[in-house]
Scaffold this motif. Structure first.
Motif, PDB file in Angstrom:
ATOM      1  N   PHE A  74      -9.134  40.985  68.043  1.00 26.26           N
ATOM      2  CA  PHE A  74      -7.896  41.774  68.036  1.00 26.26           C
ATOM      3  C   PHE A  74      -6.784  41.058  68.800  1.00 26.26           C
ATOM      4  CE2 PHE A  74     -10.674  45.644  67.283  1.00 26.26           C
ATOM      5  CZ  PHE A  74     -10.185  45.866  66.005  1.00 26.26           C
ATOM      6  N   ALA A  75      -7.148  40.400  69.924  1.00 21.71           N
ATOM      7  CA  ALA A  75      -6.150  39.675  70.708  1.00 21.71           C
ATOM      8  C   ALA A  75      -5.564  38.509  69.905  1.00 21.71           C
ATOM      9  CB  ALA A  75      -6.772  39.168  72.006  1.00 21.71           C
ATOM     10  N   VAL A  76      -6.437  37.795  69.191  1.00 24.48           N
ATOM     11  CA  VAL A  76      -5.979  36.667  68.371  1.00 24.48           C
ATOM     12  C   VAL A  76      -5.078  37.159  67.242  1.00 24.48           C
ATOM     13  CG1 VAL A  76      -6.710  34.795  66.845  1.00 24.48           C
ATOM     14  CG2 VAL A  76      -8.002  35.270  68.930  1.00 24.48           C
ATOM     15  N   LEU A  77      -5.471  38.254  66.580  1.00 25.43           N
ATOM     16  CA  LEU A  77      -4.671  38.764  65.471  1.00 25.43           C
ATOM     17  C   LEU A  77      -3.327  39.296  65.960  1.00 25.43           C
ATOM     18  CD1 LEU A  77      -4.678  39.254  62.433  1.00 25.43           C
ATOM     19  CD2 LEU A  77      -5.600  41.542  62.865  1.00 25.43           C
ATOM     20  N   ALA A  78      -3.322  39.960  67.121  1.00 27.57           N
ATOM     21  CA  ALA A  78      -2.062  40.459  67.681  1.00 27.57           C
ATOM     22  C   ALA A  78      -1.115  39.299  67.975  1.00 27.57           C
ATOM     23  CB  ALA A  78      -2.326  41.271  68.943  1.00 27.57           C
ATOM     24  N   GLY A  79      -1.631  38.219  68.525  1.00 27.25           N
ATOM     25  CA  GLY A  79      -0.798  37.058  68.812  1.00 27.25           C
ATOM     26  C   GLY A  79      -0.265  36.393  67.560  1.00 27.25           C
ATOM     27  N   ALA A  80      -1.130  36.230  66.547  1.00 31.89           N
ATOM     28  CA  ALA A  80      -0.707  35.579  65.303  1.00 31.89           C
ATOM     29  C   ALA A  80       0.388  36.387  64.606  1.00 31.89           C
ATOM     30  CB  ALA A  80      -1.907  35.390  64.381  1.00 31.89           C
ATOM     31  N   THR A  81       0.241  37.705  64.571  1.00 35.98           N
ATOM     32  CA  THR A  81       1.272  38.537  63.925  1.00 35.98           C
ATOM     33  C   THR A  81       2.565  38.552  64.737  1.00 35.98           C
ATOM     34  OG1 THR A  81       0.206  40.454  64.979  1.00 35.98           O
ATOM     35  CG2 THR A  81      -0.318  40.029  62.674  1.00 35.98           C
ATOM     36  N   LEU A  82       2.449  38.502  66.066  1.00 35.46           N
ATOM     37  CA  LEU A  82       3.643  38.463  66.907  1.00 35.46           C
ATOM     38  C   LEU A  82       4.443  37.186  66.659  1.00 35.46           C
ATOM     39  CD1 LEU A  82       5.396  39.601  69.186  1.00 35.46           C
ATOM     40  CD2 LEU A  82       3.874  38.462  70.819  1.00 35.46           C
ATOM     41  N   GLY A  83       3.765  36.055  66.583  1.00 39.89           N
ATOM     42  CA  GLY A  83       4.459  34.795  66.325  1.00 39.89           C
ATOM     43  C   GLY A  83       5.101  34.755  64.950  1.00 39.89           C
ATOM     44  N   PHE A  84       4.434  35.347  63.967  1.00 37.99           N
ATOM     45  CA  PHE A  84       4.980  35.344  62.611  1.00 37.99           C
ATOM     46  C   PHE A  84       6.128  36.330  62.467  1.00 37.99           C
ATOM     47  CE2 PHE A  84       4.931  37.066  58.247  1.00 37.99           C
ATOM     48  CZ  PHE A  84       5.206  35.908  57.546  1.00 37.99           C
TER      49      PHE A  84
END
Length: 521
Positions: free
Chosen positions: A196-206
């Motif tokens: 979840f932490a990785v997905l939250a970061g990836a969506t934030l950057g995009f």
């Protein structure tokens, strides 16, 4: 917790760096999403942005694996679990890429999604037990695989179907991932919290590039990947935790979009079978994939139709998703007490939202035009050609400005054509401006300009003199529209803040209930 913050930052940085590169590749390759039809964007925009999120997710997760192997063997990371997750993620991404490039038929696309979900379930990632408050632990048995397939395909398509305006699907995924991360950490499921932490970061950057005005779109590849990943990671949390919360988190965080998707599926399917008889009814009822064909009646279309801007509509959905996720987290903290009351309250709130947004009536062209002045180069005129000599004069004026002309021969035909699509200006002879159909249409077109006399929107003389002034009246339309938009913008801002206040107040009873329950523990 600091390590998870570093992981999230790495994923966000990768997405932030990779997205411009993916965008350039899409532009060079001609992979663009063109405006028109049910789409609400006005310029061609590159898609394939989901590939950047996928690569950021994959590379960050591999970095965590290498960190575990080299520096921290005790760090929770299940290689087999990760392999199963990424196998399905890659497959669903490829399905979306193919759809972005060559437009898969709805039935074929759905079949491929089901196949991916079956493979994931076969790898052991499935719903085997759920806890029902007041009943206890329920073993699904033979229904485990069908429930898993329905969950994965349903959530993936929920993201795919709500990805209709800039930043909506990406932002909702980021909120759901963040809330899910908090719940996973609270329950001690650190290995699930990692994803979840990785997905939250990836969506934030995009989101930096996908927020309105979007520089790049997710595409079907990205929206399907986001939905699939949230669905499967939630299942990973459910496997070793006999709790309904892992299922409720994405459901609550996406409550309004999921309700919209369910209504859309029901509406499309019923539209395909109603009015048919005998063998035609049987054939139509078996074509279940028609429920997944796109239309322009989703929640974001309703909000745009209410006069909200793209950003305002997205903000309302963000706020709704945040409050629903916050309720899921609070529900975890108080150990499900009062769950039935909460679900009943949520059902009432959803019913109110469905009614207020007009989901029970078709929208079609009744959506008001926003940012009208900026659309004037492609605007449309509709003329009520009662005497037969109006059309040539208006057509000449419209052709000079590259406007589109639609001609109606009677007030009734005018009203019918106006229901089919929206128009910028209506040209109506003064003596017919008082027709009941025209008067009713004027009430439903607050953004339109009515040319009925020498002055724009000002009844006056009739006859040949009025026709001679048509080009001059059309020249005045942009200035009048600018004044209309100033008033409309103020009205929309007031409606926007009223909606935010309503969304905040409607959740206060539940939040107060949670605070009181937590204080009494």
């Amino acid at each position: 917790m600091a390590l998870y913050l570093v992981i999230t930052t790495c994923a966000a940085s990768l997405a932030w760096v990779l997205t411009p590169w993916i965008r350039r590749v899409a532009i060079v390759s001609g992979i663009l999403d063109y405006p028109g039809g049910r789409k609400v964007h006005l310029v061609s925009t590159p898609r394939f942005g989901g590939v950047a999120i996928y690569l950021a997710f994959l590379l960050t997760a591999l970095g965590v694996y290498w960190y575990r192997e080299l520096a921290s063997p005790s760090f929770p990371f299940d290689v087999i679990q990760f392999s199963g997750l990424m196998f399905g993620a890659t497959a669903i991404l490829l399905v979306g890429i193919y759809d972005d490039l060559w437009d898969l038929r709805a039935g074929v696309k759905l079949g491929l999604e089901v196949l991916v979900a079956l493979v994931v379930a076969g790898l052991g990632i499935r719903i085997e037990t759920v806890t029902i408050p007041g009943v206890g632990l329920l073993e699904l048995g033979v229904w485990s695989i069908p429930a898993t397939v329905l969950w994965i395909v349903g959530i993936a398509n929920a993201f795919n179907l709500i990805d209709g305006i800039d930043g909506l699907s990406t932002g909702v995924a980021m909120i759901a991932s963040t809330i899910s991360f908090m719940i996973s950490m609270y329950l001690g499921r650190t290995e699930v919290a990692l994803y979840f932490a990785v997905l939250a970061g990836a969506t934030l950057g995009f989101l930096r590039y996908n927020y309105n005005p979007a520089q790049v779109f997710l595409g079907d590849s990205g929206s399907l990947f986001l939905g699939y990943t949230l669905a499967v990671v939630s299942l990973l949390g459910l496997q070793k935790s006999a709790t309904v919360v892992s299922i409720l988190v994405p459901v609550l965080a996406l409550g309004l979009p999921i309700a919209d998707v369910l209504l859309a599926v029901l509406r499309r399917y019923m539209r395909a079978v109603l009015g048919r008889r005998g063998s035609d009814w049987i054939r139509a009822s078996l074509r279940f994939w028609v429920a997944f064909q796109p239309d322009k009646e989703h929640i974001h279309h309703r909000l745009l139709g209410a006069g909200f801007s793209h950003r305002q509509a997205v903000h309302c959905l963000y706020l709704g998703g945040f409050f629903l996720g916050l309720i899921a987290f609070s529900l975890t903290a108080i150990q499900h007490r009062g769950l039935a009351v909460i679900l009943i309250y949520l059902a009432i709130v959803t019913a109110i939202g469905v009614r207020k947004l007009g989901f029970l009536r078709p929208v079609g062209a009744d959506l008001p035009q926003t940012s009208i002045a900026r659309r004037l180069p492609n605007a449309a005129l509709v003329a009520l050609d009662a005497r037969g000599d109006v059309a040539p004069r208006i057509a000449a004026a419209a052709e000079e400005r590259d406007w589109r002309l639609v001609v109606a021969s009677s007030p009734r035909e005018l009203a019918a054509k106006a229901r089919e699509q929206s128009f910028i200006a209506f040209v109506v002879p003064p003596e017919l401006a008082v027709a009941p159909e025209v008067q009713a249409l004027r009430e439903t077109r607050p953004y339109a300009i009515w040319l009925t006399a020498p002055g724009v929107g000002d009844p006056g003389e009739s006859g040949a003199g009025w026709f001679d002034r048509i080009p001059h009246c059309i020249d005045e339309v942009p200035a009048v529209l600018a004044r209309v938009e100033e008033v409309a913008a103020l009205r929309n801002r007031l409606r926007y803040f009223k909606s935010l206040l309503w969304l905040t107040l409607i959740w206060l009873p539940i939040i107060l209930y949670f605070l009181i329950s937590a204080s009494l523990q």
